[in-house]
Design an enzyme around this catalytic site. Structure first.
Site, PDB file in Angstrom:
ATOM      1  N   ASN A  30     -13.587  -3.339   2.103  1.00 42.73           N
ATOM      2  CA  ASN A  30     -14.369  -3.620   0.800  1.00 42.73           C
ATOM      3  C   ASN A  30     -13.729  -5.053   0.190  1.00 42.73           C
ATOM      4  O   ASN A  30     -14.015  -5.292  -0.920  1.00 42.73           O
ATOM      5  CB  ASN A  30     -13.834  -2.478  -0.094  1.00 42.73           C
ATOM      6  CG  ASN A  30     -12.384  -2.323  -0.117  1.00 42.73           C
ATOM      7  OD1 ASN A  30     -11.593  -3.080   0.314  1.00 42.73           O
ATOM      8  ND2 ASN A  30     -11.800  -1.315  -0.918  1.00 42.73           N
TER       9      ASN A  30
ATOM     10  N   TYR B  39       0.835  -1.313   0.177  1.00 41.85           N
ATOM     11  CA  TYR B  39       0.021  -0.067  -0.001  1.00 41.85           C
ATOM     12  C   TYR B  39       0.889   1.258   0.018  1.00 41.85           C
ATOM     13  O   TYR B  39       0.616   2.246   0.515  1.00 41.85           O
ATOM     14  CB  TYR B  39      -1.099  -0.078   1.107  1.00 41.85           C
ATOM     15  CG  TYR B  39      -2.109  -0.854   1.010  1.00 41.85           C
ATOM     16  CD1 TYR B  39      -2.718  -1.172  -0.297  1.00 41.85           C
ATOM     17  CD2 TYR B  39      -2.853  -1.516   2.036  1.00 41.85           C
ATOM     18  CE1 TYR B  39      -4.006  -1.824  -0.521  1.00 41.85           C
ATOM     19  CE2 TYR B  39      -3.962  -2.485   1.990  1.00 41.85           C
ATOM     20  CZ  TYR B  39      -4.362  -2.455   0.636  1.00 41.85           C
ATOM     21  OH  TYR B  39      -5.673  -3.155   0.108  1.00 41.85           O
TER      22      TYR B  39
ATOM     23  N   GLU C 205       3.098  -7.592  -7.799  1.00 46.70           N
ATOM     24  CA  GLU C 205       2.322  -8.249  -6.586  1.00 46.70           C
ATOM     25  C   GLU C 205       2.342  -9.822  -6.317  1.00 46.70           C
ATOM     26  O   GLU C 205       2.451 -10.192  -5.202  1.00 46.70           O
ATOM     27  CB  GLU C 205       0.882  -7.655  -6.540  1.00 46.70           C
ATOM     28  CG  GLU C 205       0.843  -6.057  -6.379  1.00 46.70           C
ATOM     29  CD  GLU C 205      -0.694  -5.583  -6.571  1.00 46.70           C
ATOM     30  OE1 GLU C 205      -1.421  -6.523  -6.686  1.00 46.70           O
ATOM     31  OE2 GLU C 205      -0.629  -4.221  -6.141  1.00 46.70           O
TER      32      GLU C 205
HETATM   33  P1  IDP Z   1      -8.267  -0.330  -4.655  1.00 47.81           P
HETATM   34  O1  IDP Z   1      -8.301  -1.509  -3.643  1.00 47.81           O
HETATM   35  O2  IDP Z   1      -9.693  -0.260  -5.297  1.00 47.81           O
HETATM   36  O3  IDP Z   1      -7.365  -0.704  -5.772  1.00 47.81           O
HETATM   37  P2  IDP Z   1      -6.996   1.584  -3.746  1.00 47.81           P
HETATM   38  O4  IDP Z   1      -6.949   3.313  -4.069  1.00 47.81           O
HETATM   39  O5  IDP Z   1      -5.317   1.099  -4.198  1.00 47.81           O
HETATM   40  O6  IDP Z   1      -8.102   0.980  -4.009  1.00 47.81           O
HETATM   41  O7  IDP Z   1      -6.820   1.704  -2.062  1.00 47.81           O
HETATM   42  C1  IDP Z   1      -6.171   0.605  -1.303  1.00 47.81           C
HETATM   43  C2  IDP Z   1      -7.147   0.302  -0.217  1.00 47.81           C
HETATM   44  O8  IDP Z   1      -7.150   1.392   0.798  1.00 47.81           O
HETATM   45  C3  IDP Z   1      -8.517   0.100  -0.767  1.00 47.81           C
HETATM   46  O9  IDP Z   1      -8.969  -1.095  -1.046  1.00 47.81           O
HETATM   47  C4  IDP Z   1      -9.270   0.385   0.611  1.00 47.81           C
HETATM   48  O10 IDP Z   1      -9.331  -0.750   1.514  1.00 47.81           O
HETATM   49  C5  IDP Z   1      -8.287   1.722   1.313  1.00 47.81           C
HETATM   50  N1  IDP Z   1      -8.841   2.780   1.120  1.00 47.81           N
HETATM   51  C6  IDP Z   1      -8.899   3.673   0.027  1.00 47.81           C
HETATM   52  N2  IDP Z   1      -9.320   4.880   0.021  1.00 47.81           N
HETATM   53  C7  IDP Z   1      -9.691   5.002   1.297  1.00 47.81           C
HETATM   54  C8  IDP Z   1     -10.322   6.077   2.150  1.00 47.81           C
HETATM   55  O11 IDP Z   1     -10.749   7.151   1.566  1.00 47.81           O
HETATM   56  N3  IDP Z   1     -10.685   5.773   3.299  1.00 47.81           N
HETATM   57  C9  IDP Z   1     -10.235   4.557   4.087  1.00 47.81           C
HETATM   58  N4  IDP Z   1      -9.604   3.517   3.250  1.00 47.81           N
HETATM   59  C10 IDP Z   1      -9.400   3.699   2.167  1.00 47.81           C
END
Ligand code: IDP
Ligand code: MG
Length: 144
Positions: free
Chosen positions: A113, A50, A127
């Site tokens: 999610n 991350y 990855e």
């Molecule tokens: P993705 O999983 O859809 O690729 P990314 O932008 O890569 O999304 O973000 C990684 C993970 O960080 C997300 O899956 C989610 O669990 C967490 N995340 C992303 N944005 C937020 C936020 O605004 N608040 C809290 N957690 C977030």
């Protein structure tokens, strides 16, 4: 184009017992499991995975969430696997994800999610290497 992509079933997926349903979505879409392991993510592994959100205010909460239990890492193989998995997952925010997508059906919000999926073929390669040794990835085929 046959690709392999990295999926993580996140702690909420395990706690809510959605692993079977989620894996079924991937298999029903024609993807094949070529690697599978349950693991607790170490601080450095998670920070690397991350890296793109490491300096965001939510990272400490995300870290606590992702280390609250083991995750299940899957290597999934098939035609256009990277984009197909992202499509089956739905967008990051579960509240905005359509019903019928994994996040839309099983997710709670933007953090809880359910699944991670690599976002490009280039990142999938990086990855997969992060989570699997070469000896943990298999060519799955059965003659019958
Ligand atoms: P993705 O999983 O859809 O690729 P990314 O932008 O890569 O999304 O973000 C990684 C993970 O960080 C997300 O899956 C989610 O669990 C967490 N995340 C992303 N944005 C937020 C936020 O605004 N608040 C809290 N957690 C977030
Ligand atoms: Mg991402």
């Amino acid at each position: 184009m046959i690709e392999t992509t990295l999926v993580l079933l996140k702690p909420d997926c395990l706690a809510d017992r959605h692993c079977g349903n989620v894996i079924n979505r991937f298999e029903a879409a024609g993807l094949e499991i070529v690697g599978c392991k349950m693991m607790l993510l170490a601080d450095d592994e998670l920070a690397e995975h991350y890296a793109h959100v490491l300096d965001r205010p939510f990272y400490p909460d995300l870290k606590a969430f992702m280390q609250s239990s083991p995750v299940i890492a899957l290597a999934l193989s098939g035609k256009n696997a990277v984009a197909l998995v992202r499509e089956l997952m739905g967008p990051t925010d579960s509240r905005k994800a359509a019903k019928g997508t994994i996040r839309g059906d099983f997710g709670r919000d933007v953090m809880f999610n359910v699944v991670h999926g690599s976002d490009s073929p280039e990142n999938a390669i990086v990855e997969l290497k992060r989570f699997f040794a070469d000896s943990e990835l298999f060519e799955v085929s059965l003659k019958r």
